[in-house]
Design an enzyme around this catalytic site. Sequence first.
Site, mmCIF file in Angstrom:
data_model
loop_
_atom_site.group_PDB
_atom_site.id
_atom_site.type_symbol
_atom_site.label_atom_id
_atom_site.label_comp_id
_atom_site.label_asym_id
_atom_site.label_seq_id
_atom_site.Cartn_x
_atom_site.Cartn_y
_atom_site.Cartn_z
ATOM 1 N N TYR B 122 0.820 -1.219 0.000
ATOM 2 C CA TYR B 122 0.000 0.000 0.000
ATOM 3 C C TYR B 122 0.856 1.273 0.000
ATOM 4 O O TYR B 122 0.319 2.373 -0.018
ATOM 5 C CB TYR B 122 -0.942 0.025 1.205
ATOM 6 C CG TYR B 122 -2.066 -0.989 1.136
ATOM 7 C CD1 TYR B 122 -3.014 -0.936 0.118
ATOM 8 C CD2 TYR B 122 -2.188 -2.000 2.081
ATOM 9 C CE1 TYR B 122 -4.054 -1.859 0.047
ATOM 10 C CE2 TYR B 122 -3.222 -2.926 2.028
ATOM 11 C CZ TYR B 122 -4.159 -2.841 1.009
ATOM 12 O OH TYR B 122 -5.190 -3.757 0.936
ATOM 13 N N TYR B 499 -11.845 -1.024 -0.463
ATOM 14 C CA TYR B 499 -12.011 -0.614 0.936
ATOM 15 C C TYR B 499 -10.728 0.061 1.444
ATOM 16 O O TYR B 499 -10.730 0.705 2.490
ATOM 17 C CB TYR B 499 -12.370 -1.819 1.822
ATOM 18 C CG TYR B 499 -11.194 -2.607 2.361
ATOM 19 C CD1 TYR B 499 -10.542 -3.554 1.584
ATOM 20 C CD2 TYR B 499 -10.737 -2.398 3.665
ATOM 21 C CE1 TYR B 499 -9.474 -4.273 2.088
ATOM 22 C CE2 TYR B 499 -9.659 -3.118 4.170
ATOM 23 C CZ TYR B 499 -9.029 -4.056 3.369
ATOM 24 O OH TYR B 499 -7.959 -4.755 3.867
ATOM 25 N N ARG B 500 -9.659 -0.094 0.707
ATOM 26 C CA ARG B 500 -8.357 0.400 1.134
ATOM 27 C C ARG B 500 -7.493 0.404 -0.115
ATOM 28 O O ARG B 500 -7.650 -0.449 -0.986
ATOM 29 C CB ARG B 500 -7.789 -0.564 2.173
ATOM 30 C CG ARG B 500 -6.489 -0.193 2.825
ATOM 31 C CD ARG B 500 -6.068 -1.316 3.763
ATOM 32 N NE ARG B 500 -4.841 -0.987 4.456
ATOM 33 C CZ ARG B 500 -4.129 -1.854 5.175
ATOM 34 N NH1 ARG B 500 -4.553 -3.105 5.285
ATOM 35 N NH2 ARG B 500 -3.023 -1.494 5.777
#
Lengths: 112, 542
Positions: B122, B499-500
């Site tokens: 991420y 969601y992320r």
Amino acid sequence: MKRIFGPILAPTLAVAAMACAAPLLASQKLGETQELRAPEAVYAKTCGYCHGRNVGPIILGRAIPADTVKYIVRHGQNGMPAFRPTEVKPSELDALALWIEKSTARSGEHGQ
Amino acid sequence: MSEINMDRRGLLGAGIIGAASLGLGTGASAKNPAPLAPGLTKADFSGAMKAFRGVVGAEWVFGDEDAVAPYTKTYIPDPNGYHKPVGAVCPESVEQVQEIVRIANTYRQPLWTVSTGKNMGYGMTAPATPGQVVLDLKRMNRILEVDADLGTCLLEPGVTYQQLKDYLVENNIPLWIDVPTVGPIASPVGNTLDRGVGYTPYGEHFMFQCGMEVVLPDGQLMRTGMGSIKGSTAWQAFKWGYGPYVDGLFTQSNYGVVTKMGLWLMPKPPVYKPFMVRHPNMEDTPKIIEAMRPLRVSSLVANCNLMMSASYQLAMFKRRNEIVPDGAPLDEVSLKKAAKANGLGMWNTYFALYGTEQTVAAIEPIIRAQLTASGGEVMTAAEMEGNPWFHHHSTLMEGGLNLDEIGLLRWRGAGGGLAWFAPVAAARGIEAERQTALAKEIVEKYGFDYTAAYAIGWRDLHHILALLFDKSDAEEHRKADACYRELVTRFGAQGWASYRTGVNSMELVAQQYGSVNREFNAKIKHALDPNGILAPGKSGIM
């Protein structure tokens, strides 16, 4: 670019390596920041989850120069993340790098 | 003042929208360091860094290229080097954080906050927009409280799951932690703030958070829930406090710097029994989900189920060219052969039972009957002893620590490229079937592999695709960037937003949630942080 990850070994060997890597406890006290850790503890709690466990290459017993260890820890290499001075303190890294350079191979470890 | 601020936001916003949406970058490189934030002069930046040194000491402020290097390592696609910080400052106390925030306001220097900075695919410590100084909270690593009776703890952001686990073990406290994939080096506070998930019945991390301490953008210190009540013993016991519940505002956002967080910890159960269910075909996806959903909704199965594809599993411990030759597609026949040789199915679903001998014995036959009827082989440690995949997942489902999944990074070539793509749907088999088909079409168009899993949370389904690429190959790196954007865009068009997401796609994903939601987020941001100094671009919020 140089590959750092080695060939994959038999799954059972990976499990055996995990069993051989006895955890070193860190003895953190409630309400206090983590104390400086000995090289064995840093290796067990960070490096040793990958190196010698079928994820990263074996680094013990290879006489890897301490300066090389320090560079790779701070920059990461290929799939390895970089570790900042806040994660592995400069004095911890100095001791760790020398410890790795002088280390002998561990029979329970596997990887390239 | 507000016009100036809005102009600055506009510059930052134009930068992120233009660059992030189109894949443009700053052209930053080792010889061409990352640019300063829009509107900042070199004198402003130097002034801020000097003032930071006055707070934390010169050894904990990093500004030159070599010293900043550990903060620039990422796995995500960033072919143009857009996501590069310009420095880092590392406080050891909340008072220092407050002072740093005040200095940042004075010089208008944006700060990108990280706890341990190890969210892997991420973005790690990389900021969403250029010109930010990383506010690195790893030195703040005190375990402040652990209540063995209530099953609660209070942590600083720099504490890792490893530290917390060690503390519980050393002090013989029978509480479990719940880890994400990279537990040893990741932060419970950071992962919870990113609304990460784990593998035990406490796996929905934000659901088990209770109480925060937050440095607001003006430097004030606020405690949520019962934390502001003098003498309260319930800060870590009662989540809601009084009035609006605000803890969620500080997750996946840039409204404050969380300096303490309360978490609930699961009591160690008398019996823990992990299971793996093997299904033989890729087409079994809907049958598995339809069989598992009632077990999850009823909580007969109490933890998040992971349905791991054979390709994801093999990528953890194998190299791609062990399965198929370099350049060849990862065909289903080869995958099946490799899966079978390693004791795996084409889908491998992991869950566990937690309880007493009696409760586990009562539930197991119900679950076995349901999953066997779906065409699965229900396996336990008795059959899977020595299998490294079973060992990996059974470790995670009891809050154990390993970094096995970093092995994904060497799947292709020299490796080092990973971006998580995590669209959400309702837990229905038909949706997963459609998602798998769409994901395979997109990734295979770019020459990548469908290395994915499904997580059946409670009533939700997270499709977790590991986009694996060789970051040392410039062409492959660019393709991964384009592939990821197409995944986000085309899944979003079907109603499957993430969601992320990583810093490389925060703006892109935020666009999918619509203008009203974005304006609401922006109004809060502008009210709390008029100078825009906290993490501009986080979750697309400017």
